[in-house]
Design an enzyme around this catalytic site. Structure first.
Site, mmCIF file in Angstrom:
data_model
loop_
_atom_site.group_PDB
_atom_site.id
_atom_site.type_symbol
_atom_site.label_atom_id
_atom_site.label_comp_id
_atom_site.label_asym_id
_atom_site.label_seq_id
_atom_site.Cartn_x
_atom_site.Cartn_y
_atom_site.Cartn_z
ATOM 1 N N HIS A 30 -28.668 23.880 8.058
ATOM 2 C CA HIS A 30 -27.888 24.743 8.412
ATOM 3 C C HIS A 30 -26.585 24.790 7.326
ATOM 4 O O HIS A 30 -25.602 25.453 7.779
ATOM 5 C CB HIS A 30 -26.930 24.336 9.856
ATOM 6 N N TRP A 61 0.844 -1.114 0.107
ATOM 7 C CA TRP A 61 -0.036 0.039 0.039
ATOM 8 C C TRP A 61 0.921 1.280 -0.045
ATOM 9 O O TRP A 61 1.471 1.368 1.078
ATOM 10 C CB TRP A 61 -0.835 -0.158 1.108
#
Ligand code: F6R
Length: 592
Positions: free
Chosen positions: A492, A75
């Protein structure tokens, strides 16, 4: 992240074994892989970019001759995904090969210094400094293990690395700091690996490597040293048989298998020692402050746990993202209980926080799935998820069992562990129904939405974290942008993103959050949203109803998360993605 394996045998076919073991660790990284073997006194290295099977088809990793070798599944951290950056990495003379998991933080200084002294570097990786440093030490007449002992203290950061050398062809030497490494022994064979699961069924004895320890493996004999080079004797543990089970059992992907087995794995979560839960519940009740630390899905499970602790145990706790924990370290004291949640027990962000907390004198309790983990070693007490190996990169059954452990712990605070066990057993049947009712329905829903770019997931109270978990599942495996938030937050700001046809997933069970969440769904619908609702109650506002069974209010998260896992799975496969191995990700995140 990154799987490393070293193997010493006598049979000349070590690369086959290394390849098979790498397959079991592919979930740790799958952008490239490679194997180095010592064969007739020569170093043979083969490596390439792509999934392990593809690399093997091209380079025949499993056919390299030799009895001793090392293998790596990567990885990428330092250096792009290229063949040249793929491990193993070698010294200038091609006599030493090294594989590594972790990050050498000071590699730039080390590399400059080595280049000044005429070392030739091929890759952009941090790892490549290690074989060159070993080369210098061996040129001075040191053995491979002496070279490792001399080099390791000069590496900053975290690492587990394994080295082989043509000068000592029967040997693999390994060490670790911060990243995991285990040693496994069988008859005339010795292994070192990132993960005991890689060694399933092949060993009789398992050794957990401590910080800075060095292992010197040969087929006949393995010896251990502490970081100062003193020989040490280590205690072996028996490898856990359950962790040998890692096949797909006919499912196309591990993720689907792991979703489907949840009714059973949830039952396994209840196989616990009541006394241990009672003791931990007392710890929670006595602590002046409780900080729960975790990452990703484990943190979302902790957010559900926070509601359970508050509503059942009347105990407030703070949930801190593990990667942010260090910035709150000043608030940790002897009277703090740190609850660390991690499927793998290896996540470096979690380990870092726990180490800080230990230094401040805090008590550490962990909730872990993997046996024999670094986190377990650092904890005063561990509660286990018992869900067996989870191979798919996306957390599914481990998440559900984390919810179950929080539920058991919350009810242990009010002396109701047994009742909680009964409730979870009952809910496991409801999880099975949620799967039966919805698998096909959800596959159908994805037909309509698989080309959408944005999804919003909303819920309230104890269900809010399930919205976040559902959104995380969708984005990580299908690569669709998704956001989960408390339904009350929509107005919001995020509401401005809702337009004609925007899918909004509403987790809206018939509990104390129902009315208000439904109200928020209606507001979204008024702005053109398509409402996909996960609920036990149908409503005309829903464009699609994903039906879940009615359960007690505090148990809804356990049944509502399952359809969201299925939605992410079907969306990913419909879009042609491999849900087990999403791009750029890996399962055990052992870097910062
Ligand atoms: C998401 C996922 C990750 C992990 C996270 C923490 O599906 O799997 O977000 O939850 O990396 O991992 P553990 O629990 O092993 O510490």
């Amino acid at each position: 992240m990154c799987g490393i394996i070293g193997y010493c045998s006598k049979n000349g076919k070590a690369s086959q074994v290394i390849f098979e073991d790498l397959k079991r660790m592919e979930y740790r990284g799958y952008d490239s892989s490679g194997v180095a073997m010592i064969s007739d006194g020569k170093l043979l290295v083969k490596k390439g970019v792509g999934k392990l099977e593809e690399v093997n088809r091209k380079y025949k990793l499993d056919k390299i001759p030799g009895s001793v070798g090392i293998g790596h599944t990567r990885w990428a951290t330092h250096g792009g995904v290229t063949q040249i950056n793929t491990h193993p990495h070698c010294d200038c003379r091609n006599e030493i090969a090294v594989i590594h998991n972790g990050i050498v933080d000071n590699y730039q200084e080390l590399r400059k210094d080595l280049i000044k002294r005429k070392h030739r570097f091929l890759s952009e990786t941090d790892t490549e400094v290690i074989p060159h440093m070993l080369e210098d030490e061996m040129k001075r007449g040191r053995s491979l293990e002496e070279a490792v002992m001399a080099v390791a203290p000069r590496l900053e950061g975290s690492y587990a690395f394994l080295a082989i050398s043509t000068n000592e062809p029967g040997k693999v030497v390994g060490t670790r700091k911060g990243s995991p490494l285990v040693v496994g022994l069988g008859k005339n064979k010795a292994f070192a690996a990132s993960d005991s699961m890689a060694l399933a069924g092949q060993i009789d004895q398992l050794y957990m490597m401590g910080e800075g320890e060095i292992a010197v493996l040969t087929a006949d004999k393995t010896v251990f040293f502490d970081s100062t080079g003193r020989p040490i004797s280590k205690k072996a543990t028996k490898p856990d048989a359950v962790w040998n089970d890692n096949n797909k059992e006919g499912y196309e992907y591990f993720m689907l298998k792991e979703i489907m087995e949840q009714p059973d794995t949830l039952l396994a979560a209840t196989h616990q020692d009541k006394d241990v839960f009672t003791a931990v519940a007392l710890d929670v009740l006595r602590a002046d402050q409780i900080i729960v630390t975790a990452c990703g899905s484990s943190r979302y499970a902790a957010l559900v746990g926070r509601y359970l602790f508050s509503s059942v145990g009347k105990k407030f706790c703070e949930v801190v993202m593990a990667s942010e924990f260090q910035y709150f370290a000043e608030s940790v004291s002897r009277n703090t209980l740190v609850l660390a949640i991690s499927q793998s027990g290896e996540t470096l962000d979690v380990i870092d926080g726990v180490e800080l907390a230990r230094k401040a004198g805090a008590r550490i309790v962990s909730i872990i799935n993997r046996p024999q983990s670094l986190l377990g070693e650092l904890s005063h007490n561990v509660l286990y998820l018992n869900c067996g190996p989870e191979i798919g990169v996306a957390a599914t059954k481990s998440f559900l069992n984390q919810l179950a452990i929080f539920y058991l712990l919350a009810f242990s605070m009010v002396h109701s562990f047994d009742m909680a066990v009964d409730n979870i057993r009952k809910v496991s049947r409801q999880v099975a129904r949620a799967i039966d009712w919805n698998n096909d329905v959800i596959a159908g829903i994805t037909k309509e939405y698989h080309d959408k770019n944005d999804f919003y997931y909303i819920a309230r109270g104890i269900n809010f974290a399930i919205a976040s978990e559902g959104a995380l599942k969708l984005k990580e495996i299908s690569y669709i942008h998704a956001e989960g938030m408390p339904a009350g937050e929509l107005k919001h700001g995020t509401l401005s993103l809702i337009e004609e046809g925007t899918p909004v997933l509403v987790i809206c069970p018939g509990d104390f959050t129902y009315k208000e969440t439904l109200g928020n769904a209606i507001e979204a619908k008024a702005r053109g949203a398509r409402i996909i609702a996960v609920s036990d109650v149908n409503n005309e506002v829903y464009d699609h109803w994903i039906r879940i069974p009615r359960v007690h209010d505090l148990l809804y998260p356990m049944v509502s998360v399952v359809p969201l896992q299925l939605l992410a799975y079907h969306m990913a496969t419909r879009r042609g993605r491999n849900p087990d191995m999403p791009r750029n990700l890996a399962k055990s995140v052992t870097v910062r």
